[in-house]
Scaffold this motif. Structure first.
Motif, PDB file in Angstrom:
ATOM      1  N   ALA A 129      -3.697  11.486   3.600  1.00  0.00           N
ATOM      2  CA  ALA A 129      -4.105  12.554   2.688  1.00  0.00           C
ATOM      3  C   ALA A 129      -5.283  12.114   1.821  1.00  0.00           C
ATOM      4  O   ALA A 129      -6.200  12.900   1.558  1.00  0.00           O
ATOM      5  CB  ALA A 129      -2.926  12.970   1.810  1.00  0.00           C
ATOM      6  N   MET A 130      -5.277  10.855   1.403  1.00  0.00           N
ATOM      7  CA  MET A 130      -6.384  10.336   0.605  1.00  0.00           C
ATOM      8  C   MET A 130      -7.660  10.263   1.443  1.00  0.00           C
ATOM      9  O   MET A 130      -8.753  10.554   0.965  1.00  0.00           O
ATOM     10  CB  MET A 130      -6.014   8.966   0.037  1.00  0.00           C
ATOM     11  N   ALA A 131      -7.513   9.885   2.708  1.00  0.00           N
ATOM     12  CA  ALA A 131      -8.683   9.832   3.591  1.00  0.00           C
ATOM     13  C   ALA A 131      -9.302  11.212   3.761  1.00  0.00           C
ATOM     14  O   ALA A 131     -10.534  11.360   3.759  1.00  0.00           O
ATOM     15  CB  ALA A 131      -8.287   9.245   4.942  1.00  0.00           C
ATOM     16  N   GLN A 132      -8.454  12.224   3.882  1.00  0.00           N
ATOM     17  CA  GLN A 132      -8.969  13.593   3.987  1.00  0.00           C
ATOM     18  C   GLN A 132      -9.672  14.005   2.700  1.00  0.00           C
ATOM     19  O   GLN A 132     -10.721  14.671   2.741  1.00  0.00           O
ATOM     20  CB  GLN A 132      -7.828  14.550   4.310  1.00  0.00           C
ATOM     21  N   ALA A 133      -9.123  13.568   1.557  1.00  0.00           N
ATOM     22  CA  ALA A 133      -9.731  13.926   0.279  1.00  0.00           C
ATOM     23  C   ALA A 133     -11.116  13.314   0.125  1.00  0.00           C
ATOM     24  O   ALA A 133     -11.976  13.866  -0.573  1.00  0.00           O
ATOM     25  CB  ALA A 133      -8.834  13.474  -0.872  1.00  0.00           C
ATOM     26  N   LEU A 134     -11.367  12.205   0.800  1.00  0.00           N
ATOM     27  CA  LEU A 134     -12.678  11.572   0.713  1.00  0.00           C
ATOM     28  C   LEU A 134     -13.779  12.444   1.312  1.00  0.00           C
ATOM     29  O   LEU A 134     -14.960  12.276   0.987  1.00  0.00           O
ATOM     30  CB  LEU A 134     -12.653  10.206   1.414  1.00  0.00           C
ATOM     31  N   GLY A 135     -13.400  13.375   2.158  1.00  0.00           N
ATOM     32  CA  GLY A 135     -14.382  14.286   2.726  1.00  0.00           C
ATOM     33  C   GLY A 135     -14.756  15.437   1.830  1.00  0.00           C
ATOM     34  O   GLY A 135     -15.659  16.221   2.154  1.00  0.00           O
ATOM     35  N   ASP A 136     -14.066  15.539   0.676  1.00  0.00           N
ATOM     36  CA  ASP A 136     -14.335  16.616  -0.287  1.00  0.00           C
ATOM     37  C   ASP A 136     -15.274  16.077  -1.363  1.00  0.00           C
ATOM     38  O   ASP A 136     -14.955  15.096  -2.045  1.00  0.00           O
ATOM     39  CB  ASP A 136     -13.013  17.084  -0.894  1.00  0.00           C
ATOM     40  N   THR A 137     -16.411  16.711  -1.521  1.00  0.00           N
ATOM     41  CA  THR A 137     -17.393  16.252  -2.509  1.00  0.00           C
ATOM     42  C   THR A 137     -16.780  16.148  -3.910  1.00  0.00           C
ATOM     43  O   THR A 137     -17.129  15.252  -4.689  1.00  0.00           O
ATOM     44  CB  THR A 137     -18.589  17.215  -2.552  1.00  0.00           C
ATOM     45  N   ALA A 138     -15.850  17.047  -4.230  1.00  0.00           N
ATOM     46  CA  ALA A 138     -15.244  17.053  -5.564  1.00  0.00           C
ATOM     47  C   ALA A 138     -14.504  15.755  -5.870  1.00  0.00           C
ATOM     48  O   ALA A 138     -14.321  15.391  -7.038  1.00  0.00           O
ATOM     49  CB  ALA A 138     -14.293  18.237  -5.709  1.00  0.00           C
ATOM     50  N   THR A 139     -14.088  15.027  -4.842  1.00  0.00           N
ATOM     51  CA  THR A 139     -13.387  13.761  -5.049  1.00  0.00           C
ATOM     52  C   THR A 139     -14.297  12.710  -5.664  1.00  0.00           C
ATOM     53  O   THR A 139     -13.828  11.769  -6.313  1.00  0.00           O
ATOM     54  CB  THR A 139     -12.825  13.243  -3.713  1.00  0.00           C
ATOM     55  N   HIS A 140     -15.602  12.860  -5.517  1.00  0.00           N
ATOM     56  CA  HIS A 140     -16.541  11.811  -5.868  1.00  0.00           C
ATOM     57  C   HIS A 140     -17.329  12.090  -7.153  1.00  0.00           C
ATOM     58  O   HIS A 140     -18.210  11.298  -7.504  1.00  0.00           O
ATOM     59  CB  HIS A 140     -17.515  11.595  -4.706  1.00  0.00           C
ATOM     60  N   VAL A 141     -17.008  13.175  -7.824  1.00  0.00           N
ATOM     61  CA  VAL A 141     -17.742  13.520  -9.040  1.00  0.00           C
ATOM     62  C   VAL A 141     -16.757  13.617 -10.205  1.00  0.00           C
ATOM     63  O   VAL A 141     -15.545  13.587 -10.026  1.00  0.00           O
ATOM     64  CB  VAL A 141     -18.508  14.849  -8.871  1.00  0.00           C
ATOM     65  N   TYR A 142     -17.312  13.722 -11.417  1.00  0.00           N
ATOM     66  CA  TYR A 142     -16.457  13.894 -12.584  1.00  0.00           C
ATOM     67  C   TYR A 142     -15.576  15.132 -12.427  1.00  0.00           C
ATOM     68  O   TYR A 142     -16.018  16.171 -11.923  1.00  0.00           O
ATOM     69  CB  TYR A 142     -17.294  14.075 -13.854  1.00  0.00           C
ATOM     70  N   GLY A 143     -14.343  14.996 -12.926  1.00  0.00           N
ATOM     71  CA  GLY A 143     -13.457  16.149 -12.999  1.00  0.00           C
ATOM     72  C   GLY A 143     -13.119  16.448 -14.444  1.00  0.00           C
ATOM     73  O   GLY A 143     -13.674  15.829 -15.365  1.00  0.00           O
TER      74      GLY A 143
ATOM     75  N   ALA B  51       0.835  -1.201   0.000  1.00  0.00           N
ATOM     76  CA  ALA B  51       0.000   0.000   0.000  1.00  0.00           C
ATOM     77  C   ALA B  51       0.869   1.248   0.000  1.00  0.00           C
ATOM     78  O   ALA B  51       2.058   1.197   0.331  1.00  0.00           O
ATOM     79  CB  ALA B  51      -0.901  -0.008   1.231  1.00  0.00           C
ATOM     80  N   PRO B  52       0.308   2.386  -0.375  1.00  0.00           N
ATOM     81  CA  PRO B  52       1.062   3.639  -0.257  1.00  0.00           C
ATOM     82  C   PRO B  52       1.461   3.880   1.191  1.00  0.00           C
ATOM     83  O   PRO B  52       0.870   3.305   2.121  1.00  0.00           O
ATOM     84  CB  PRO B  52       0.060   4.702  -0.743  1.00  0.00           C
ATOM     85  N   PRO B  53       2.445   4.737   1.424  1.00  0.00           N
ATOM     86  CA  PRO B  53       2.864   5.034   2.799  1.00  0.00           C
ATOM     87  C   PRO B  53       1.747   5.724   3.577  1.00  0.00           C
ATOM     88  O   PRO B  53       0.839   6.341   3.004  1.00  0.00           O
ATOM     89  CB  PRO B  53       4.075   5.946   2.618  1.00  0.00           C
ATOM     90  N   ALA B  54       1.831   5.623   4.891  1.00  0.00           N
ATOM     91  CA  ALA B  54       0.768   6.126   5.766  1.00  0.00           C
ATOM     92  C   ALA B  54       0.413   7.593   5.536  1.00  0.00           C
ATOM     93  O   ALA B  54      -0.781   7.942   5.507  1.00  0.00           O
ATOM     94  CB  ALA B  54       1.144   5.883   7.229  1.00  0.00           C
ATOM     95  N   PRO B  55       1.386   8.500   5.354  1.00  0.00           N
ATOM     96  CA  PRO B  55       1.000   9.895   5.132  1.00  0.00           C
ATOM     97  C   PRO B  55       0.144  10.095   3.877  1.00  0.00           C
ATOM     98  O   PRO B  55      -0.775  10.915   3.876  1.00  0.00           O
ATOM     99  CB  PRO B  55       2.344  10.625   5.018  1.00  0.00           C
TER     100      PRO B  55
ATOM    101  N   GLN C 102     -10.377  10.763  -9.491  1.00  0.00           N
ATOM    102  CA  GLN C 102     -10.202  11.977  -8.693  1.00  0.00           C
ATOM    103  C   GLN C 102      -9.359  11.705  -7.446  1.00  0.00           C
ATOM    104  O   GLN C 102      -8.479  12.492  -7.096  1.00  0.00           O
ATOM    105  CB  GLN C 102     -11.576  12.525  -8.288  1.00  0.00           C
ATOM    106  N   LEU C 103      -9.621  10.599  -6.775  1.00  0.00           N
ATOM    107  CA  LEU C 103      -8.849  10.278  -5.577  1.00  0.00           C
ATOM    108  C   LEU C 103      -7.395   9.998  -5.928  1.00  0.00           C
ATOM    109  O   LEU C 103      -6.476  10.465  -5.249  1.00  0.00           O
ATOM    110  CB  LEU C 103      -9.462   9.069  -4.869  1.00  0.00           C
ATOM    111  N   GLY C 104      -7.174   9.239  -7.003  1.00  0.00           N
ATOM    112  CA  GLY C 104      -5.810   8.948  -7.419  1.00  0.00           C
ATOM    113  C   GLY C 104      -5.034  10.197  -7.789  1.00  0.00           C
ATOM    114  O   GLY C 104      -3.846  10.322  -7.476  1.00  0.00           O
ATOM    115  N   GLN C 105      -5.698  11.138  -8.458  1.00  0.00           N
ATOM    116  CA  GLN C 105      -5.016  12.382  -8.830  1.00  0.00           C
ATOM    117  C   GLN C 105      -4.615  13.189  -7.596  1.00  0.00           C
ATOM    118  O   GLN C 105      -3.526  13.768  -7.552  1.00  0.00           O
ATOM    119  CB  GLN C 105      -5.929  13.230  -9.713  1.00  0.00           C
TER     120      GLN C 105
END
Length: 398
Positions: free
Chosen positions: A50-64, A42-46, A269-272
């Motif tokens: 950061a990805m977990a925090q991004a999950l709280g952003d609505t923009a992460t879950h829609v088309y970009g 898996a990616p490193p913990a930090p 979006q999450l990967g980016q």
């Protein structure tokens, strides 16, 4: 039934895994899987945080945006300009769903049905598969004994239907890093004939040198000739999130956008967001991964004398790969299957990276060593050293 997917060969990785169906390896011979060139951790913990925090952003879950997040495109442009000593702007960057998607996008934008693309042999099999399915002709470009593309042969292979020359450095499957002089000569050849040089640098971050791998981005109007491919998957352990990049001239971006929109609509979006975090904060961590990979390559080189007396030869070593010539009186597809079923080493044969009937491919085995440590490397070579299979006649071919 005739379809585009039937125009090519089955995917080699799943095909190789099927060799193990119904096979039970003894407890003292656990499977050593060196078939796939992708990090399994898996990616490193930090980064996960950061990805977990991004999950709280609505923009992460829609088309970009089809071409990727503007912040990531800008960061790639900035870091590429610095790393290569040239100038790349954000409008010369597209983000894709991995490097394979980047290659498919580039081919769709550059080639018409029936066009030709020069592909060094041994080739990366997914490049060949896509060209087959897209209705292009992959023209095999031979490599010399050092596994470097024969550019004199390339000159002779160019026809009015040729649209591009492909280079992969560090190379998959051989691991060989193409010297700047070779990449420069390939660029010059492409430019002289009005072709595009597609340079896949998926494994760039695992090179043996800190120096720029080439000077192509410093050349005037580089973007009229060069299309560069990069993958975040290997460097940041993001294989499952599918994030890659294309660096090319701005007027290709519209064609890239059309292709991307019709296939994936946009990259993950999450990967980016993870890739952006990695570029901005994880330079030291990537350097550490590079040192670890180089240590494993050193372990491969250190172990080679154990099997060299049998006739094994190391043809290429670098990034994730060791490319070996086997000594047995059988083609490499037979040898690789026996290695998996009899001694628990799952590796890919050279026949998966070469045209059908290619004599050199029948002698070669690819070892993707990024997921095995030095003790496992030593154990793998010990298993190989104990093989008593019939050897090919000296100077002969399987």
């Amino acid at each position: 039934m005739s379809t585009r997917t039937n125009a090519t060969f089955p995917s080699p990785i799943p095909a190789a895994r099927r060799w193990l169906e119904g096979v039970t390896l003894p407890p003292d011979c656990p499977l050593i899987n060196v078939s796939q060139a992708a990090p399994m951790a898996a990616p490193p913990a930090p980064m996960i945080d950061a990805m977990a925090q991004a999950l709280g952003d609505t923009a992460t879950h829609v088309y970009g945006p089809d071409l990727g997040l503007p912040a990531l495109r800008t960061e790639v442009a900035k870091q590429w300009s610095r790393a290569y000593g040239g100038h790349v702007s954000a409008d010369q960057v597209a983000i894709t769903s991995g490097a394979n998607h980047a290659f498919a996008t580039a081919i769709a934008a550059l080639c018409d049905l029936g066009d030709e693309v020069l592909l060094p042999v041994p080739w990366y099999f997914n490049h060949k598969m896509w060209l087959d399915m897209a209705g292009m002709r992959a023209v095999p470009l031979p490599c010399d004994d050092a596994m470097l593309p024969d550019l004199a042969a390339a000159q002779a292979l160019i026809t009015p239907r040729t649209k591009a020359i492909v280079m992969v450095s560090p190379n998959n499957p051989t691991g060989v890093e193409y010297p700047p002089s070779v990449l420069g000569a390939a660029y010059d050849l492409a430019k002289a004939h009005g072709l595009t040089l597609i340079l896949d640098e998926t494994y760039r971050d695992f090179r043996s040198s800190d120096a720029p791998p080439h000077d192509l981005l410093t050349r005037p109007d580089w973007d009229r000739t060069l299309v560069q491919i990069y993958s975040f998957s290997k460097s940041y352990r993001l294989t499952g999130h599918r994030v890659g990049a294309l660096v090319a001239r701005a007027d290709l971006m519209g064609s890239f956008e059309t292709f991307i929109d019709s296939v994936t609509i946009c990259p993950s979006q999450l990967g980016q967001r993870a890739a952006l975090y990695g570029l901005q904060t994880m330079g030291d961590w990537v350097a550490e991964q590079r040192r670890d990979i180089q240590a494993r390559a050193k372990a491969i080189r250190h172990a080679m004398p154990r099997i060299a007396p049998m006739g094994w030869r190391l043809l290429g070593l670098g990034a994730y790969f060791a490319y070996l010539e086997h000594p047995f009186d059988a083609p490499s597809d037979v040898v690789a299957k026996r290695l998996a079923q009899e001694v628990g080493i799952l590796a890919l044969p050279g026949t998966m990276f070469t045209p059908e009937g290619d004599a050199r491919g029948s002698r070669h085995i690819r070892i993707a060593f990024a997921n095995i440590d030095a003790p496992t490397i030593a154990a793998m070579f010990e298993r190989i050293a104990r093989l008593d299979w019939p050897l090919a006649p000296q100077g002969g071919a399987a």
